[in-house]
Design a protein around this motif. Structure first.
Motif, short mmCIF file in Angstrom:
data_model
loop_
_atom_site.label_atom_id
_atom_site.label_comp_id
_atom_site.label_asym_id
_atom_site.label_seq_id
_atom_site.Cartn_x
_atom_site.Cartn_y
_atom_site.Cartn_z
N ASP A 49 0.51 5.45 3.78
CA ASP A 49 1.82 5.90 4.21
C ASP A 49 2.01 7.38 3.88
O ASP A 49 2.51 8.15 4.70
N TRP A 50 1.62 7.77 2.67
CA TRP A 50 1.76 9.17 2.26
C TRP A 50 0.91 10.07 3.16
O TRP A 50 1.39 11.08 3.67
N ARG A 65 -0.46 9.52 6.18
CA ARG A 65 -0.01 9.56 7.58
C ARG A 65 1.26 10.40 7.73
O ARG A 65 1.40 11.15 8.70
N GLN A 74 -1.69 0.81 0.88
CA GLN A 74 -0.54 1.03 1.76
C GLN A 74 0.22 2.29 1.36
O GLN A 74 0.58 3.11 2.21
#
Length: 186
Positions: free
Chosen positions: A128-129, A131, A124
Protein backbone atom coordinates in the motif's frame (compact mmCIF):
# COMPACT_ATOMS: atom_id res chain seq x y z
CA UNK A 1 3.82 2.53 48.37
CA UNK A 2 5.82 0.72 45.67
CA UNK A 3 8.10 2.47 43.23
CA UNK A 4 5.75 1.51 40.40
CA UNK A 5 3.01 3.57 42.03
CA UNK A 6 5.35 6.52 42.51
CA UNK A 7 6.74 6.49 38.98
CA UNK A 8 5.28 9.07 36.65
CA UNK A 9 3.18 7.38 33.98
CA UNK A 10 4.34 8.31 30.49
CA UNK A 11 2.72 5.80 28.14
CA UNK A 12 3.89 7.54 24.96
CA UNK A 13 7.49 7.57 26.18
CA UNK A 14 7.32 3.90 27.18
CA UNK A 15 5.69 2.93 23.87
CA UNK A 16 8.43 4.73 21.92
CA UNK A 17 11.16 3.14 24.02
CA UNK A 18 9.67 -0.27 23.28
CA UNK A 19 9.69 0.47 19.55
CA UNK A 20 13.25 1.82 19.70
CA UNK A 21 14.45 -1.27 21.55
CA UNK A 22 12.62 -3.55 19.13
CA UNK A 23 14.28 -1.80 16.18
CA UNK A 24 17.72 -2.15 17.79
CA UNK A 25 17.18 -5.85 18.51
CA UNK A 26 16.04 -6.34 14.94
CA UNK A 27 19.21 -4.74 13.55
CA UNK A 28 21.61 -6.31 16.06
CA UNK A 29 20.17 -9.82 16.35
CA UNK A 30 17.67 -10.32 13.53
CA UNK A 31 13.96 -10.99 13.27
CA UNK A 32 14.19 -14.46 14.85
CA UNK A 33 15.46 -12.88 18.08
CA UNK A 34 12.81 -10.19 18.23
CA UNK A 35 10.83 -11.59 21.13
CA UNK A 36 8.43 -9.94 23.55
CA UNK A 37 10.73 -10.89 26.42
CA UNK A 38 13.87 -9.51 24.74
CA UNK A 39 12.18 -6.20 23.92
CA UNK A 40 10.72 -5.88 27.42
CA UNK A 41 14.11 -6.53 29.02
CA UNK A 42 15.89 -4.08 26.71
CA UNK A 43 13.30 -1.38 27.48
CA UNK A 44 13.39 -2.05 31.22
CA UNK A 45 9.72 -2.98 31.50
CA UNK A 46 7.92 -6.15 32.38
CA UNK A 47 6.55 -8.44 29.73
CA UNK A 48 3.09 -7.43 30.97
CA UNK A 49 4.06 -3.78 30.54
CA UNK A 50 4.97 -4.41 26.93
CA UNK A 51 1.74 -6.35 26.36
CA UNK A 52 -0.17 -3.37 27.75
CA UNK A 53 1.10 -1.33 24.80
CA UNK A 54 1.22 -4.11 22.20
CA UNK A 55 -1.16 -7.03 22.70
CA UNK A 56 1.17 -9.48 20.94
CA UNK A 57 4.48 -9.81 19.13
CA UNK A 58 2.50 -9.42 15.90
CA UNK A 59 1.10 -6.05 17.05
CA UNK A 60 4.57 -4.94 18.12
CA UNK A 61 6.00 -5.95 14.75
CA UNK A 62 3.19 -4.16 12.89
CA UNK A 63 3.71 -1.00 14.94
CA UNK A 64 7.47 -1.17 14.35
CA UNK A 65 6.89 -1.65 10.63
CA UNK A 66 4.49 1.34 10.53
CA UNK A 67 7.04 3.49 12.37
CA UNK A 68 9.83 2.46 10.01
CA UNK A 69 7.62 3.34 7.04
CA UNK A 70 6.97 6.78 8.59
CA UNK A 71 10.71 7.24 9.07
CA UNK A 72 11.40 6.16 5.50
CA UNK A 73 8.69 8.56 4.31
CA UNK A 74 10.36 11.41 6.20
CA UNK A 75 13.80 10.60 4.78
CA UNK A 76 12.40 10.40 1.27
CA UNK A 77 10.43 13.64 1.61
CA UNK A 78 13.52 15.47 2.89
CA UNK A 79 15.67 14.15 0.05
CA UNK A 80 13.03 15.06 -2.52
CA UNK A 81 12.74 18.58 -1.12
CA UNK A 82 16.48 19.05 -1.63
CA UNK A 83 16.43 17.71 -5.22
CA UNK A 84 15.69 20.39 -7.85
CA UNK A 85 15.36 17.92 -10.76
CA UNK A 86 11.85 16.55 -11.28
CA UNK A 87 12.54 13.47 -13.42
CA UNK A 88 13.43 10.58 -11.09
CA UNK A 89 13.22 12.65 -7.90
CA UNK A 90 11.35 9.98 -5.93
CA UNK A 91 13.64 7.23 -7.21
CA UNK A 92 16.77 9.13 -6.22
CA UNK A 93 15.34 9.78 -2.76
CA UNK A 94 14.33 6.13 -2.43
CA UNK A 95 17.82 4.98 -3.45
CA UNK A 96 19.52 7.39 -1.02
CA UNK A 97 17.29 6.22 1.83
CA UNK A 98 17.79 2.58 0.94
CA UNK A 99 21.54 2.62 0.50
CA UNK A 100 22.07 4.78 3.59
CA UNK A 101 25.64 5.68 2.66
CA UNK A 102 25.94 7.98 5.68
CA UNK A 103 24.73 5.29 8.11
CA UNK A 104 26.47 2.17 9.28
CA UNK A 105 24.77 -1.18 9.34
CA UNK A 106 21.45 -2.26 7.97
CA UNK A 107 18.31 -0.23 8.34
CA UNK A 108 15.53 -1.79 10.45
CA UNK A 109 13.38 -1.44 7.33
CA UNK A 110 15.66 -3.90 5.58
CA UNK A 111 15.31 -6.46 8.35
CA UNK A 112 11.56 -5.97 8.48
CA UNK A 113 11.27 -6.31 4.73
CA UNK A 114 12.08 -10.01 5.03
CA UNK A 115 9.01 -10.47 7.20
CA UNK A 116 6.84 -9.20 4.35
CA UNK A 117 7.58 -12.48 2.60
CA UNK A 118 5.72 -14.45 5.26
CA UNK A 119 3.44 -11.91 6.93
CA UNK A 120 0.41 -10.89 4.84
CA UNK A 121 -0.37 -7.84 6.99
CA UNK A 122 3.13 -6.42 6.60
CA UNK A 123 3.20 -7.29 2.90
CA UNK A 124 -0.09 -5.40 2.50
CA UNK A 125 1.23 -2.38 4.45
CA UNK A 126 4.40 -2.26 2.33
CA UNK A 127 2.49 -2.71 -0.91
CA UNK A 128 0.00 0.00 0.00
CA UNK A 129 2.79 2.41 0.91
CA UNK A 130 4.81 1.66 -2.21
CA UNK A 131 1.85 1.86 -4.61
CA UNK A 132 0.71 5.14 -3.05
CA UNK A 133 4.20 6.61 -3.47
CA UNK A 134 4.45 5.44 -7.07
CA UNK A 135 1.00 6.83 -7.81
CA UNK A 136 1.89 10.17 -6.24
CA UNK A 137 5.05 10.41 -8.34
CA UNK A 138 3.82 8.76 -11.55
CA UNK A 139 4.51 11.89 -13.60
CA UNK A 140 8.20 11.93 -12.67
CA UNK A 141 9.09 8.32 -11.80
CA UNK A 142 7.13 5.93 -14.03
CA UNK A 143 9.90 5.27 -16.56
CA UNK A 144 11.05 1.63 -16.74
CA UNK A 145 14.69 2.53 -16.13
CA UNK A 146 13.67 4.19 -12.85
CA UNK A 147 11.80 1.04 -11.85
CA UNK A 148 14.97 -0.96 -12.49
CA UNK A 149 16.96 1.41 -10.28
CA UNK A 150 14.42 1.01 -7.45
CA UNK A 151 14.63 -2.78 -7.85
CA UNK A 152 18.41 -2.57 -7.61
CA UNK A 153 18.08 -0.52 -4.41
CA UNK A 154 15.84 -3.22 -2.98
CA UNK A 155 18.57 -5.70 -3.84
CA UNK A 156 20.96 -3.79 -1.60
CA UNK A 157 18.56 -4.39 1.29
CA UNK A 158 18.65 -8.08 0.49
CA UNK A 159 22.45 -8.03 0.32
CA UNK A 160 22.56 -6.41 3.77
CA UNK A 161 20.46 -9.23 5.14
CA UNK A 162 22.36 -12.01 3.39
CA UNK A 163 25.89 -10.77 4.13
CA UNK A 164 27.99 -13.10 6.23
CA UNK A 165 30.38 -12.01 8.94
CA UNK A 166 33.82 -11.40 7.50
CA UNK A 167 32.59 -10.59 4.00
CA UNK A 168 33.93 -7.33 2.66
CA UNK A 169 31.26 -4.64 2.75
CA UNK A 170 29.70 -3.52 -0.49
CA UNK A 171 30.91 -0.20 -1.85
CA UNK A 172 27.73 1.75 -1.16
CA UNK A 173 29.08 5.07 -2.39
CA UNK A 174 29.99 3.67 -5.81
CA UNK A 175 26.62 1.92 -6.08
CA UNK A 176 24.81 5.09 -5.06
CA UNK A 177 26.68 7.19 -7.62
CA UNK A 178 25.99 4.71 -10.41
CA UNK A 179 22.34 4.31 -9.50
CA UNK A 180 21.76 8.06 -9.26
CA UNK A 181 23.44 8.49 -12.67
CA UNK A 182 20.92 6.03 -14.11
CA UNK A 183 18.03 8.25 -12.96
CA UNK A 184 19.15 11.22 -15.04
CA UNK A 185 17.51 11.80 -18.40
CA UNK A 186 19.83 11.10 -21.27
Amino acid sequence: MSLANQRKKEPDVVRQKLLDCAAQILVDRGLANLTVQAVAEAAGVTKGGLLHHFASKQKLTEALFAEQLRNLDGEIDAAMAADPVGHGRFTRAYVRSTLRVDHTGPCPCAALSVSTLIDPALRQAWGDWYRARLQRHRDTDAAPELQLVRYAADGVWLEDLMAQDGEPPIDRQTLLTQMIDLTRKR
